[in-house]
Design a protein around this motif. Structure first.
Motif, short mmCIF file in Angstrom:
data_model
loop_
_atom_site.label_atom_id
_atom_site.label_comp_id
_atom_site.label_asym_id
_atom_site.label_seq_id
_atom_site.Cartn_x
_atom_site.Cartn_y
_atom_site.Cartn_z
N UNK A 42 31.96 49.98 49.05
CA UNK A 42 32.88 49.53 48.14
C UNK A 42 32.52 47.93 48.02
N UNK A 43 32.60 48.15 46.35
CA UNK A 43 32.34 46.89 46.25
C UNK A 43 33.41 45.63 45.81
N UNK A 44 33.62 45.00 45.85
CA UNK A 44 34.05 43.45 45.85
C UNK A 44 33.30 43.28 44.15
N UNK A 45 33.84 43.54 43.08
CA UNK A 45 33.29 42.98 41.34
C UNK A 45 33.71 41.81 41.53
N UNK A 46 34.84 42.01 41.40
CA UNK A 46 35.54 40.14 40.62
C UNK A 46 37.07 40.03 40.61
N UNK A 47 37.73 39.24 40.67
CA UNK A 47 38.70 38.48 40.79
C UNK A 47 39.26 37.97 39.93
N UNK A 48 40.31 37.91 39.78
CA UNK A 48 41.03 37.73 38.46
C UNK A 48 41.85 37.17 38.96
N UNK A 49 42.07 35.69 38.20
CA UNK A 49 43.68 34.56 39.39
C UNK A 49 43.90 33.69 38.48
N UNK A 50 44.81 33.28 37.64
CA UNK A 50 45.81 34.81 37.44
C UNK A 50 45.49 35.39 36.94
N UNK A 51 46.33 36.81 36.89
CA UNK A 51 45.63 38.24 36.28
C UNK A 51 46.95 38.28 35.39
N UNK A 52 48.04 37.14 35.63
CA UNK A 52 49.12 37.23 34.37
C UNK A 52 50.06 36.42 35.42
N UNK A 53 51.12 36.11 34.69
CA UNK A 53 52.16 35.35 35.55
C UNK A 53 53.62 36.71 36.28
N UNK A 95 56.41 39.26 36.51
CA UNK A 95 57.09 39.98 35.18
C UNK A 95 58.66 38.65 35.55
N UNK A 96 58.75 38.33 36.62
CA UNK A 96 59.84 37.77 36.94
C UNK A 96 59.74 36.25 36.40
N UNK A 97 58.61 36.10 36.39
CA UNK A 97 58.06 34.21 36.54
C UNK A 97 58.26 33.47 38.37
N UNK A 98 58.04 34.14 39.14
CA UNK A 98 58.80 34.63 40.92
C UNK A 98 57.19 33.59 41.49
N UNK A 99 56.07 34.03 40.29
CA UNK A 99 54.54 34.32 41.09
C UNK A 99 53.86 34.56 40.02
N UNK A 100 52.75 35.17 40.82
CA UNK A 100 51.77 35.33 40.05
C UNK A 100 50.86 37.22 39.94
N UNK A 101 50.27 37.07 39.28
CA UNK A 101 49.33 39.12 39.67
C UNK A 101 48.21 38.56 39.85
N UNK A 102 47.50 38.79 40.41
CA UNK A 102 45.94 38.52 40.82
C UNK A 102 45.74 39.95 40.76
N UNK A 103 44.26 40.29 40.13
CA UNK A 103 44.03 41.63 40.20
C UNK A 103 42.79 41.27 40.78
N UNK A 104 42.10 42.23 41.58
CA UNK A 104 41.46 42.90 42.30
C UNK A 104 40.37 43.68 41.35
#
Length: 154
Positions: free
Chosen positions: A42-53, A55-64
């Protein structure tokens, strides 16, 4: 204050990290599953932060983005989203989601890889707006295998 928060996070994460196989972003970690012949690199290629807000604006999405390579002798069949967790600096553990983000496609609900097969995709996490990222974890068998790969993000 920051030192106290770091110590609290270590106290919470300590039991989770025992036996973890550690790596840094970009590194490949070999992991075994609970069944004979189950083995993935398993390789961690990249982290995208923030990936997008969120949907309910209560936080953020992070993509791994992860790359999975079946290095074992058995077919790998599992859900990468349930195998992955994101840890924040306060010691909270977040479960992975199957979601496509602007940075790229998520994994399908179930990934099936014959020996030698590979797959690359994103696992998405919903976090509070102010949560600091500490580490990504991955374990086969829905996150329940004894081998746990961990990549530090701080």
């Amino acid at each position: 204050m920051r030192a106290a928060r770091s110590l609290a996070a270590l106290a919470l994460l300590g039991p989770l990290l025992l036996g973890a196989i550690r790596g840094d972003a970009g590194e490949t970690v070999p992991l075994s599953g609970n069944r004979p012949g189950e083995r993935l690199d398993v390789t961690l290629v990249q982290v995208v932060d923030p990936a997008s807000p969120a949907p309910d604006d209560s936080g953020r999405l992070v993509g791994v983005q992860l790359r999975l390579e079946n290095t074992g002798s058995a077919v790998y069949k599992d859900s990468p989203a349930s195998c992955a967790h994101l840890l924040d600096v306060a010691g909270q553990r977040f479960d992975g989601l199957n979601a496509t983000i602007p940075a790229g496609l998520g994994f399908p609900e179930t990934v099936t890889l014959a020996p030698g097969g590979t797959a690359t995709g994103f696992v998405t996490f919903r976090l509070p707006k102010d949560a600091g990222l500490a580490a990504v974890q991955f374990a086969l068998n829905g996150g329940l295998a004894d081998d746990v790969g961990q990549w530090s993000l701080s």
